[in-house]
Design an enzyme around this catalytic site. Sequence first.
Site, PDB file in Angstrom:
ATOM      1  N   CYS A  74      64.218  43.242  39.908  1.00  0.00           N
ATOM      2  CA  CYS A  74      64.002  42.024  40.691  1.00  0.00           C
ATOM      3  C   CYS A  74      65.209  41.703  41.572  1.00  0.00           C
ATOM      4  O   CYS A  74      66.289  41.380  41.081  1.00  0.00           O
ATOM      5  CB  CYS A  74      63.709  40.858  39.753  1.00  0.00           C
ATOM      6  N   CYS A 107      61.429  38.481  31.292  1.00  0.00           N
ATOM      7  CA  CYS A 107      60.571  39.180  32.253  1.00  0.00           C
ATOM      8  C   CYS A 107      60.682  40.697  32.093  1.00  0.00           C
ATOM      9  O   CYS A 107      61.783  41.247  32.075  1.00  0.00           O
ATOM     10  CB  CYS A 107      60.985  38.775  33.661  1.00  0.00           C
ATOM     11  N   GLU A 165      36.094  36.347  38.385  1.00  0.00           N
ATOM     12  CA  GLU A 165      37.016  36.201  39.518  1.00  0.00           C
ATOM     13  C   GLU A 165      36.616  35.029  40.415  1.00  0.00           C
ATOM     14  O   GLU A 165      37.467  34.299  40.906  1.00  0.00           O
ATOM     15  CB  GLU A 165      37.081  37.494  40.344  1.00  0.00           C
ATOM     16  N   CYS A 214      56.513  34.615  35.603  1.00  0.00           N
ATOM     17  CA  CYS A 214      57.105  34.361  36.924  1.00  0.00           C
ATOM     18  C   CYS A 214      56.366  33.177  37.553  1.00  0.00           C
ATOM     19  O   CYS A 214      55.758  33.279  38.602  1.00  0.00           O
ATOM     20  CB  CYS A 214      56.985  35.619  37.785  1.00  0.00           C
ATOM     21  N   CYS A 273      62.901  34.258  33.583  1.00  0.00           N
ATOM     22  CA  CYS A 273      63.455  35.560  33.976  1.00  0.00           C
ATOM     23  C   CYS A 273      64.011  36.335  32.780  1.00  0.00           C
ATOM     24  O   CYS A 273      63.925  37.559  32.733  1.00  0.00           O
ATOM     25  CB  CYS A 273      64.536  35.376  35.020  1.00  0.00           C
TER      26      CYS A 273
HETATM   27 FE1  SF4 Z   1      60.022  36.605  38.500  1.00  0.00          FE
HETATM   28 FE2  SF4 Z   1      62.081  38.201  39.033  1.00  0.00          FE
HETATM   29 FE3  SF4 Z   1      62.361  36.248  37.285  1.00  0.00          FE
HETATM   30 FE4  SF4 Z   1      60.823  38.362  36.700  1.00  0.00          FE
HETATM   31  S1  SF4 Z   1      63.032  38.334  37.032  1.00  0.00           S
HETATM   32  S2  SF4 Z   1      60.339  36.200  36.314  1.00  0.00           S
HETATM   33  S3  SF4 Z   1      59.955  38.827  38.704  1.00  0.00           S
HETATM   34  S4  SF4 Z   1      61.925  36.030  39.454  1.00  0.00           S
END
Ligand code: SF4
Length: 407
Positions: free
Chosen positions: A222, A216, A50, A206, A213
């Site tokens: 989201c 995702c 870290e 993201c 997205c």
């Molecule tokens: Fe980011 Fe929302 Fe796109 Fe997922 S859907 S990559 S959380 S902006």
Amino acid sequence: HHFSDPAEVEALRGNLLAWYDRCKRDLPWRTLAATEPDADRRGYAVWVSEVMLQQTQVATVIDYYNRWMQKWPTLQALAQASLEEVNELWAGLGYYSRGKRLQEAARKVVSELDGHMPRTAEALQKLLPGVGRYTAGAIASISYGQATGVVDGNVIRVLCRLRCIGADSSSPAVIDRLWDMANALVDRSRPGDFNQALMELGATVCVPKAPLCGECPVKQHCRARRRKLFGKPAPVPDVEDCGECVGDCPLCPPATEPWDSSLGVTNFPRKAAKKQPRAMRAATCVLERRGCGGKPEYLIVQRPSSGLLAGLWEFPSLPLAQDLQEEKEREVLADHLQAWMGQPVAAKGLQFIGEVIHIFSHIHQTYVVYSLPLDGDVTLDPASPSRWVTEEEFHASAVSTAMKKVL
Ligand code: SF4
């Protein structure tokens, strides 16, 4: 902005963890944290990783981490290392005080805590110098299974997008709310994996500029994406749950900077304008002599043990006023060199080579580089830390990246 529906929180946790199990990157500290039976060693490994990962890319860190753990596999081994050895291994990673502080903290664990790592985020932060809220949360959740959240740059971005948080994400008030959110959201049975998943999502999906997205795992939760697709803010289902969304909401974008549809989800997060880094100039001189076998050797000197680049080695350098004439620069540099070499240096013998620009965390540093080839022998002041090195020795020494550029 909050996660007020328990069913949605459960679904989000499940989707994120399933994605992490499928897609997570194989990283050496993850393997160690998952398989090492010794709890102190687990904590130590995550701690090292870290600290190295702060401000540095994963791909760069892997090699440094492996060498570090090979050299100092335990806290006890690290506690016995010298600062010189730590700086040598750290050279090239930048932000050198991180290595130094890690080693000082390891000494404290060995001498004052009987060699045992504290096991909770609160105790880690309280007892270990240099361990802040984030590192403490990461060690406690990943190494010891404590259900505590973490907030780093990646988590800030993901949470701000998930929940359309458009107020200045570097302000303490917003950061506090994000910590509350991270603590509420963290999976109770797999907190370490959950935190790493959230950070990994920010690092690989993201991402700041062009988030993926479509791929995702939490896209259905989201709000930024929903806003992008449907062109209007998500309805507030129950104003009682979110009293602040009426009127002046401290988490919404300021009224003067509304949603910009050309930015899509990257409307979030938002930051107040950054302060410009401070511009600084320094003169530096590469003194060169012929060593054994005619190989060139260079003089390096050690910086003081506190302040910027503490204890690192460099070519003799000194800070310059911004608007100094070149002639004057040579004179002050010649005086400075005389102090290291114990003999007068003629300013006109200094050959101007060029300028090297290096950006430190908050400083835009210009090195004005001179060289001075020496013929005769030079007696160095034995009371000052300085030595002659070949090019190979130079690269193996604890020198900053900026000095490598200078050479
Ligand atoms: Fe980011 Fe929302 Fe796109 Fe997922 S859907 S990559 S959380 S902006």
